[in-house]
Design a protein around this motif. Structure first.
Motif, PDB file in Angstrom:
ATOM      1  N   ARG B  88       0.832  -1.212   0.000  1.00 56.43           N
ATOM      2  CA  ARG B  88       0.000   0.000   0.000  1.00 56.43           C
ATOM      3  C   ARG B  88       0.864   1.258   0.000  1.00 56.43           C
ATOM      4  O   ARG B  88       0.579   2.230  -0.698  1.00 56.43           O
ATOM      5  CB  ARG B  88      -0.939  -0.009   1.216  1.00 56.43           C
ATOM      6  N   GLU B  89       1.940   1.244   0.796  1.00 50.79           N
ATOM      7  CA  GLU B  89       2.842   2.399   0.819  1.00 50.79           C
ATOM      8  C   GLU B  89       3.468   2.619  -0.560  1.00 50.79           C
ATOM      9  O   GLU B  89       3.614   3.744  -1.026  1.00 50.79           O
ATOM     10  CB  GLU B  89       3.948   2.207   1.868  1.00 50.79           C
ATOM     11  N   GLN B  90       3.825   1.492  -1.194  1.00 46.80           N
ATOM     12  CA  GLN B  90       4.416   1.567  -2.528  1.00 46.80           C
ATOM     13  C   GLN B  90       3.413   2.157  -3.525  1.00 46.80           C
ATOM     14  O   GLN B  90       3.773   2.979  -4.379  1.00 46.80           O
ATOM     15  CB  GLN B  90       4.835   0.151  -2.940  1.00 46.80           C
ATOM     16  N   LEU B  91       2.155   1.767  -3.393  1.00 45.88           N
ATOM     17  CA  LEU B  91       1.127   2.268  -4.316  1.00 45.88           C
ATOM     18  C   LEU B  91       0.912   3.779  -4.139  1.00 45.88           C
ATOM     19  O   LEU B  91       0.761   4.510  -5.122  1.00 45.88           O
ATOM     20  CB  LEU B  91      -0.186   1.512  -4.112  1.00 45.88           C
ATOM     21  N   VAL B  92       0.919   4.247  -2.904  1.00 41.97           N
ATOM     22  CA  VAL B  92       0.743   5.690  -2.676  1.00 41.97           C
ATOM     23  C   VAL B  92       1.873   6.470  -3.349  1.00 41.97           C
ATOM     24  O   VAL B  92       1.655   7.551  -3.902  1.00 41.97           O
ATOM     25  CB  VAL B  92       0.666   5.991  -1.162  1.00 41.97           C
ATOM     26  N   ARG B  93       3.071   5.887  -3.322  1.00 43.19           N
ATOM     27  CA  ARG B  93       4.223   6.560  -3.941  1.00 43.19           C
ATOM     28  C   ARG B  93       4.138   6.565  -5.466  1.00 43.19           C
ATOM     29  O   ARG B  93       4.896   7.284  -6.134  1.00 43.19           O
ATOM     30  CB  ARG B  93       5.539   5.893  -3.513  1.00 43.19           C
ATOM     31  N   CYS B  94       3.255   5.761  -6.047  1.00 45.12           N
ATOM     32  CA  CYS B  94       3.103   5.775  -7.509  1.00 45.12           C
ATOM     33  C   CYS B  94       2.714   7.168  -8.007  1.00 45.12           C
ATOM     34  O   CYS B  94       3.026   7.529  -9.147  1.00 45.12           O
ATOM     35  CB  CYS B  94       2.045   4.760  -7.949  1.00 45.12           C
ATOM     36  N   TRP B  95       2.017   7.933  -7.170  1.00 43.86           N
ATOM     37  CA  TRP B  95       1.605   9.279  -7.582  1.00 43.86           C
ATOM     38  C   TRP B  95       2.790  10.228  -7.706  1.00 43.86           C
ATOM     39  O   TRP B  95       2.651  11.340  -8.209  1.00 43.86           O
ATOM     40  CB  TRP B  95       0.559   9.835  -6.600  1.00 43.86           C
ATOM     41  N   TYR B  96       3.963   9.819  -7.224  1.00 43.73           N
ATOM     42  CA  TYR B  96       5.184  10.636  -7.364  1.00 43.73           C
ATOM     43  C   TYR B  96       5.862  10.420  -8.721  1.00 43.73           C
ATOM     44  O   TYR B  96       6.802  11.119  -9.051  1.00 43.73           O
ATOM     45  CB  TYR B  96       6.200  10.266  -6.268  1.00 43.73           C
ATOM     46  N   ARG B  97       5.379   9.425  -9.465  1.00 47.84           N
ATOM     47  CA  ARG B  97       6.050   9.072 -10.734  1.00 47.84           C
ATOM     48  C   ARG B  97       4.999   8.817 -11.803  1.00 47.84           C
ATOM     49  O   ARG B  97       4.507   7.689 -11.937  1.00 47.84           O
ATOM     50  CB  ARG B  97       6.906   7.803 -10.560  1.00 47.84           C
ATOM     51  N   LEU B  98       4.646   9.860 -12.515  1.00 47.96           N
ATOM     52  CA  LEU B  98       3.647   9.743 -13.575  1.00 47.96           C
ATOM     53  C   LEU B  98       4.214  10.357 -14.844  1.00 47.96           C
ATOM     54  O   LEU B  98       4.966  11.337 -14.786  1.00 47.96           O
ATOM     55  CB  LEU B  98       2.364  10.480 -13.157  1.00 47.96           C
ATOM     56  N   PRO B  99       3.855   9.802 -16.003  1.00 44.25           N
ATOM     57  CA  PRO B  99       4.428  10.320 -17.258  1.00 44.25           C
ATOM     58  C   PRO B  99       3.752  11.624 -17.686  1.00 44.25           C
ATOM     59  O   PRO B  99       2.543  11.779 -17.546  1.00 44.25           O
ATOM     60  CB  PRO B  99       4.120   9.198 -18.261  1.00 44.25           C
ATOM     61  N   ALA B 100       4.565  12.536 -18.224  1.00 46.37           N
ATOM     62  CA  ALA B 100       4.008  13.775 -18.787  1.00 46.37           C
ATOM     63  C   ALA B 100       3.323  13.461 -20.108  1.00 46.37           C
ATOM     64  O   ALA B 100       3.718  12.536 -20.826  1.00 46.37           O
ATOM     65  CB  ALA B 100       5.124  14.789 -19.005  1.00 46.37           C
ATOM     66  N   TRP B 101       2.279  14.207 -20.430  1.00 45.18           N
ATOM     67  CA  TRP B 101       1.737  14.152 -21.788  1.00 45.18           C
ATOM     68  C   TRP B 101       2.823  14.649 -22.753  1.00 45.18           C
ATOM     69  O   TRP B 101       3.659  15.488 -22.381  1.00 45.18           O
ATOM     70  CB  TRP B 101       0.505  15.060 -21.917  1.00 45.18           C
ATOM     71  N   ASP B 102       2.766  14.158 -23.989  1.00 43.63           N
ATOM     72  CA  ASP B 102       3.845  14.423 -24.949  1.00 43.63           C
ATOM     73  C   ASP B 102       4.093  15.905 -25.226  1.00 43.63           C
ATOM     74  O   ASP B 102       5.202  16.300 -25.572  1.00 43.63           O
ATOM     75  CB  ASP B 102       3.531  13.738 -26.296  1.00 43.63           C
ATOM     76  N   ASP B 103       3.060  16.721 -25.125  1.00 43.39           N
ATOM     77  CA  ASP B 103       3.195  18.121 -25.512  1.00 43.39           C
ATOM     78  C   ASP B 103       3.734  19.023 -24.407  1.00 43.39           C
ATOM     79  O   ASP B 103       3.988  20.211 -24.643  1.00 43.39           O
ATOM     80  CB  ASP B 103       1.818  18.666 -25.930  1.00 43.39           C
ATOM     81  N   GLY B 221      -3.570  21.694 -26.242  1.00 45.32           N
ATOM     82  CA  GLY B 221      -2.246  21.229 -25.859  1.00 45.32           C
ATOM     83  C   GLY B 221      -1.404  22.415 -25.435  1.00 45.32           C
ATOM     84  O   GLY B 221      -1.783  23.572 -25.676  1.00 45.32           O
ATOM     85  N   VAL B 222      -0.239  22.126 -24.828  1.00 44.33           N
ATOM     86  CA  VAL B 222       0.597  23.219 -24.339  1.00 44.33           C
ATOM     87  C   VAL B 222       1.250  23.957 -25.511  1.00 44.33           C
ATOM     88  O   VAL B 222       1.489  25.162 -25.445  1.00 44.33           O
ATOM     89  CB  VAL B 222       1.651  22.706 -23.333  1.00 44.33           C
ATOM     90  N   GLY B 223       1.510  23.219 -26.604  1.00 41.88           N
ATOM     91  CA  GLY B 223       2.045  23.886 -27.790  1.00 41.88           C
ATOM     92  C   GLY B 223       1.065  24.906 -28.344  1.00 41.88           C
ATOM     93  O   GLY B 223       1.442  26.022 -28.727  1.00 41.88           O
ATOM     94  N   GLU B 224      -0.213  24.528 -28.394  1.00 35.42           N
ATOM     95  CA  GLU B 224      -1.240  25.458 -28.875  1.00 35.42           C
ATOM     96  C   GLU B 224      -1.345  26.660 -27.938  1.00 35.42           C
ATOM     97  O   GLU B 224      -1.528  27.799 -28.384  1.00 35.42           O
ATOM     98  CB  GLU B 224      -2.583  24.726 -28.974  1.00 35.42           C
ATOM     99  N   LEU B 225      -1.200  26.415 -26.635  1.00 35.76           N
ATOM    100  CA  LEU B 225      -1.222  27.521 -25.664  1.00 35.76           C
ATOM    101  C   LEU B 225      -0.041  28.472 -25.901  1.00 35.76           C
ATOM    102  O   LEU B 225      -0.205  29.695 -25.900  1.00 35.76           O
ATOM    103  CB  LEU B 225      -1.164  26.969 -24.225  1.00 35.76           C
ATOM    104  N   ALA B 226       1.143  27.879 -26.116  1.00 32.59           N
ATOM    105  CA  ALA B 226       2.334  28.707 -26.365  1.00 32.59           C
ATOM    106  C   ALA B 226       2.131  29.570 -27.610  1.00 32.59           C
ATOM    107  O   ALA B 226       2.452  30.765 -27.610  1.00 32.59           O
ATOM    108  CB  ALA B 226       3.572  27.816 -26.507  1.00 32.59           C
TER     109      ALA B 226
END
Lengths: 231, 231
Positions: B88-103, B221-226
């Protein structure tokens, strides 16, 4: 996890303030010894924060302390009538734009490859964010004494930083060029690295020396620190 | 000045949590529908924060709320005895490592060339600092609801961020993919940009839609925002 002090340790405040004061004064035809003003201004830095730290006055942001100290210095130098309100505001903002020492940007990038590296300074959160960006310094996060509403070397500043980062103080290494910061961090349970900056206070003043501190580590630059830490 | 929401807006929590749950469960021989667990876990996110925001319970860090929600979900799914404390502790830490969207990484770099760009999320300060570093996202500073000791959409979170950055709320643009965040920021006086993330909640759930919000700007997307902001 590494926490870097900023003024003096990461950026060259003496050169930055002296050059900007020179430029601002010249643009207005004001005759001033910019280096003397910079030195006298910075001399009031620790005493002004000590009054907040000891509870003599309530929490006061560093920009306000900088402004009060500047007013005092201009009075003392007999320059009060030469510096209008707008110029004083401009001078306070000079602390938002200071050049990094040559070894810092590259050294931080090396350290960040292996460690979480943050800024931890008595500068306000806004000041530090702008300063790091302007100086091209990449920290993983900016942390300010403002978040603890007191100033280093109060242990609360170091412990607030460790708490926000979710680590025990003993897992943090404070990197600083001032003995009082090293002592404060050690009192809060952090590990410490003294970074020598012999030119920190300009050519006419003596910087803090490693021999006067009891840091866990002594280095002469961020590159040397990175090497010592295996980066 | 731009403030980016993180979960959903900057990083793909659904894919990140689903993949990590799949891996952790497989390594322990636990049979689980990882996508269902991820969705049920996230469903408890807003209600858990609302209890803090409304004062029903005192300030509680997001890691603690994540853990409590996980415990509830495992009970509900009849999996409580399959997931030991350490898992369970390991699962909570999963929120510390998430992939960014490509943009995002490239878009942020474009925006940072012209604007100060910060993260402003309900994630804890430590979580966000690690998450941004892990995902390769360069913000000028990390700001967390933790600094206001409440959660978005409480106006105090947005105003605390503006205060720490030394700007009026009207000078900040919040970028988010959730209608409740857009509304909260607008209520606090910020400008808003709705960033569409149709896949934010995975293939089986509907993400928030631009038509249901009243943001000042809508981008895909962030590119469109930029591009929209001249970067």
């Amino acid at each position: 996890m590494l926490a870097f002090d900023v003024f003096g340790t990461s950026v060259d405040w003496w050169t930055g303030i002296t050059c900007q004061v020179t430029g601002i004064a010249a643009a207005r035809g004001i005759d001033v010894d910019a280096a003397a003003l910079a030195g006298a201004w910075r001399d009031r830095y620790l005493p002004s924060m000590a009054r907040v730290r000891t509870g003599e006055r309530p929490w006061t942001p560093l920009d306000t302390l900088h402004r009060e100290s500047l007013d005092d210095v201009l009075d003392e130098l007999g320059l009060a009538d030469r510096f209008a309100e707008a110029v004083r505001e401009q001078l306070v903002r000079c602390w938002y734009r200071l050049p990094a020492w040559d070894d810092v940007a590259g050294g931080l990038d090396r350290l960040r490859g292996r460690y979480l590296v943050v800024a931890l300074s008595n500068g306000g959160f806004a000041l530090l964010t702008h300063l790091a960006k302007h100086a091209g310094l990449r920290f993983d996060a900016v942390l300010s004494a403002e978040l603890a509403r007191t100033y280093k070397p109060d242990p609360a500043v170091y412990r607030t930083a460790a708490g926000l980062l979710g680590v025990e103080p003993a897992r943090m290494l404070l990197v600083a060029c001032h003995g009082w910061d090293i002592t404060g961090a050690a009192n809060a349970g952090l590990r410490t690295a003294f970074l020598e900056r012999p030119g920190e206070k300009g050519p006419d003043h003596t910087a803090d020396r490693a021999v006067d501190t009891s840091a866990d580590l002594v280095v002469r630059g961020v590159g040397e620190l990175a090497a010592a830490l295996g980066c």
